[in-house]
Design an enzyme around this catalytic site. Structure first.
Site, PDB file in Angstrom:
ATOM      1  CG  ASP A  20       0.548  10.145   5.035  1.00  0.00           C
ATOM      2  OD1 ASP A  20      -0.384   9.357   5.343  1.00  0.00           O
ATOM      3  OD2 ASP A  20       1.465  10.446   5.819  1.00  0.00           O
ATOM      4  CG  ASN A  22      -6.411   9.473   1.950  1.00  0.00           C
ATOM      5  OD1 ASN A  22      -6.105  10.589   1.557  1.00  0.00           O
ATOM      6  ND2 ASN A  22      -6.361   8.402   1.171  1.00  0.00           N
ATOM      7  CD1 TRP A  25      -9.231  16.353   4.293  1.00  0.00           C
ATOM      8  CD2 TRP A  25     -10.858  14.794   4.316  1.00  0.00           C
ATOM      9  NE1 TRP A  25     -10.311  16.862   3.624  1.00  0.00           N
ATOM     10  CE2 TRP A  25     -11.324  15.931   3.624  1.00  0.00           C
ATOM     11  CE3 TRP A  25     -11.706  13.709   4.460  1.00  0.00           C
ATOM     12  CZ2 TRP A  25     -12.605  16.004   3.073  1.00  0.00           C
ATOM     13  CZ3 TRP A  25     -12.983  13.773   3.916  1.00  0.00           C
ATOM     14  CH2 TRP A  25     -13.421  14.915   3.231  1.00  0.00           C
ATOM     15  CG  HIS A  37      -8.909   5.532   2.245  1.00  0.00           C
ATOM     16  ND1 HIS A  37      -7.668   6.091   2.434  1.00  0.00           N
ATOM     17  CD2 HIS A  37      -9.045   4.592   3.227  1.00  0.00           C
ATOM     18  CE1 HIS A  37      -7.080   5.520   3.477  1.00  0.00           C
ATOM     19  NE2 HIS A  37      -7.901   4.618   3.983  1.00  0.00           N
ATOM     20  CB  SER A  65       2.775   0.694   1.336  1.00  0.00           C
ATOM     21  OG  SER A  65       2.217   0.432   2.605  1.00  0.00           O
ATOM     22  CD  GLU A  67       5.896  -1.517   4.409  1.00  0.00           C
ATOM     23  OE1 GLU A  67       5.442  -0.798   3.494  1.00  0.00           O
ATOM     24  OE2 GLU A  67       6.967  -2.155   4.303  1.00  0.00           O
ATOM     25  CG  LEU A 131       0.248  11.396 -16.846  1.00  0.00           C
ATOM     26  CD1 LEU A 131       1.553  12.054 -16.409  1.00  0.00           C
ATOM     27  CD2 LEU A 131      -0.886  11.817 -15.920  1.00  0.00           C
ATOM     28  NE  ARG A 188       4.751  10.925   4.062  1.00  0.00           N
ATOM     29  CZ  ARG A 188       4.985   9.702   4.487  1.00  0.00           C
ATOM     30  NH1 ARG A 188       6.105   9.111   4.184  1.00  0.00           N
ATOM     31  NH2 ARG A 188       4.104   9.064   5.225  1.00  0.00           N
ATOM     32  NE  ARG A 194       6.704   7.967   8.637  1.00  0.00           N
ATOM     33  CZ  ARG A 194       5.972   8.626   9.513  1.00  0.00           C
ATOM     34  NH1 ARG A 194       6.532   9.216  10.543  1.00  0.00           N
ATOM     35  NH2 ARG A 194       4.662   8.704   9.368  1.00  0.00           N
ATOM     36  CB  ILE A 195      11.515   7.558   2.168  1.00  0.00           C
ATOM     37  CG1 ILE A 195      12.426   8.795   2.032  1.00  0.00           C
ATOM     38  CG2 ILE A 195      11.442   6.830   0.834  1.00  0.00           C
ATOM     39  CD1 ILE A 195      11.956   9.824   1.022  1.00  0.00           C
ATOM     40  CB  SER A 196       6.609   5.508   3.951  1.00  0.00           C
ATOM     41  OG  SER A 196       6.431   6.421   4.994  1.00  0.00           O
TER      42      SER A 196
HETATM   43  C1  FPP Z   1      -2.712   7.350   3.110  1.00  0.00           C
HETATM   44  O1  FPP Z   1      -3.581   7.940   4.030  1.00  0.00           O
HETATM   45  C2  FPP Z   1      -3.378   6.841   1.939  1.00  0.00           C
HETATM   46  C3  FPP Z   1      -3.471   5.525   1.586  1.00  0.00           C
HETATM   47  C4  FPP Z   1      -2.916   4.431   2.398  1.00  0.00           C
HETATM   48  C5  FPP Z   1      -4.146   5.078   0.378  1.00  0.00           C
HETATM   49  C6  FPP Z   1      -4.173   6.016  -0.769  1.00  0.00           C
HETATM   50  C7  FPP Z   1      -5.406   5.783  -1.513  1.00  0.00           C
HETATM   51  C8  FPP Z   1      -6.144   6.736  -2.127  1.00  0.00           C
HETATM   52  C9  FPP Z   1      -5.718   8.110  -2.264  1.00  0.00           C
HETATM   53  C10 FPP Z   1      -7.464   6.441  -2.718  1.00  0.00           C
HETATM   54  C11 FPP Z   1      -7.512   5.441  -3.776  1.00  0.00           C
HETATM   55  C12 FPP Z   1      -6.414   5.453  -4.755  1.00  0.00           C
HETATM   56  C13 FPP Z   1      -6.604   5.370  -6.076  1.00  0.00           C
HETATM   57  C14 FPP Z   1      -5.451   5.274  -6.982  1.00  0.00           C
HETATM   58  C15 FPP Z   1      -7.940   5.397  -6.649  1.00  0.00           C
HETATM   59  P1  FPP Z   1      -3.627   7.343   5.480  1.00  0.00           P
HETATM   60  O2  FPP Z   1      -4.802   6.447   5.560  1.00  0.00           O
HETATM   61  O3  FPP Z   1      -2.323   6.722   5.840  1.00  0.00           O
HETATM   62  O4  FPP Z   1      -3.857   8.640   6.330  1.00  0.00           O
HETATM   63  P2  FPP Z   1      -3.409   8.915   7.845  1.00  0.00           P
HETATM   64  O5  FPP Z   1      -1.901   8.887   7.842  1.00  0.00           O
HETATM   65  O6  FPP Z   1      -3.974  10.268   8.103  1.00  0.00           O
HETATM   66  O7  FPP Z   1      -4.018   7.839   8.668  1.00  0.00           O
END
Ligand code: FPP
Length: 240
Positions: A20, A22, A25, A37, A65, A67, A131, A188, A194-196
């Site tokens: 969580d 991205n 950031w 991302h 997810s 959602e 792995l 997390r 949260r577990i989301s």
């Molecule tokens: C949550 O951050 C992240 C995601 C919904 C997607 C996760 C995807 C990646 C890490 C990249 C691609 C994955 C792979 C396996 C190559 P958010 O967007 O909810 O962040 P925020 O809560 O700060 O808005």
């Protein structure tokens, strides 16, 4: 947070991660969310490498997810193409590192080209013995439980299963995760408690580790911190 260079002695067999932060950031840097991302995918690479190095057997990543389909179309498209490109470019690295790729979720919801690449990467890496990297894609734990109940009912209707026999072990065999042990450690990032809708059935006895680090900043050292913390908790319980 304390950091130690010592090799962790107690290694969780299965680590699950809610990646969580991205978006935050990227926002902190005045960048589009998709940039978060993109850099987050580099964290995936680093964490896979470190888990391999440490001898972790299973790593489950919550990559998309159920959602997440509600996000703006542009962001969903960008995430799907990032995933497809990641799989295409990283499959040779998975082969070098002996990583076996698997996926859980309603995979048929993914765009066809993404499904094709996913199945190609899964097939290519299927004989690897290091792995096991499990990507949760179009995944929701409640949806998984509903699919599991339907599958159980199906078995009962067909006469393959007696209703009176259903217990925890039999139910778990009807979940997407039937081939994997339950996670020992759930991480997390970005501080949310949260577990989301992630692995609700499987985390009944899992140790939970939350860090304020945003996912794009979560790399090898941060993974090690989490594994060290897991070791400390295990030792404390062992002493009681
Ligand atoms: C949550 O951050 C992240 C995601 C919904 C997607 C996760 C995807 C990646 C890490 C990249 C691609 C994955 C792979 C396996 C190559 P958010 O967007 O909810 O962040 P925020 O809560 O700060 O808005």
């Amino acid at each position: 947070m304390s950091r130690t260079d010592e090799e962790p002695k107690i290694i969780p067999r299965h680590i699950a991660i809610i990646m969580d932060g991205n978006g935050r950031w990227a926002k902190e840097r005045g960048l589009p969310r998709t940039e978060g991302h993109r850099v987050g995918a580099d964290s995936v690479r680093a964490v896979v490498e470190e888990c391999s190095q440490l001898g972790v057997e299973f790593l489950t990543l919550y990559a998309f997810s159920s959602e997440n389909w509600k996000r703006p179309k542009r962001e969903v498209t960008a995430l799907m193409s990032l995933l497809e490109r990641f799989l295409k470019t990283k499959t040779p690295e998975m082969m070098e590192q002996n990583v076996r790729l698997q996926a859980i979720g309603r995979l048929h919801d993914l765009p066809p080209s993404c499904q094709d690449q996913l199945h190609r990467s899964i097939a290519t890496t299927s004989q690897n013995t290091g792995l096991t990297l499990i990507l949760a894609l179009s995944y929701g734990a409640r949806e998984e439980i509903i699919d599991g109940v339907k599958s159980l009912l199906d078995s009962v209707e067909k006469g393959h299963l007696d209703k009176a026999m259903i217990d925890n072990d039999i139910f778990a065999k009807h979940l997407y995760t039937r081939y994997y042990p339950d996670p020992d450690l759930l991480i997390r990032t970005s501080g949310e408690l949260r577990i989301s809708n992630f692995l609700l059935w499987q985390i009944s006895y899992t140790e939970f580790y939350v860090t304020e680090k945003l996912w794009p900043d979560f790399r090898k050292a941060e993974l090690r911190d989490a594994v060290h913390e897991y070791g400390r908790r295990q030792r404390r319980f062992g002493g009681v």
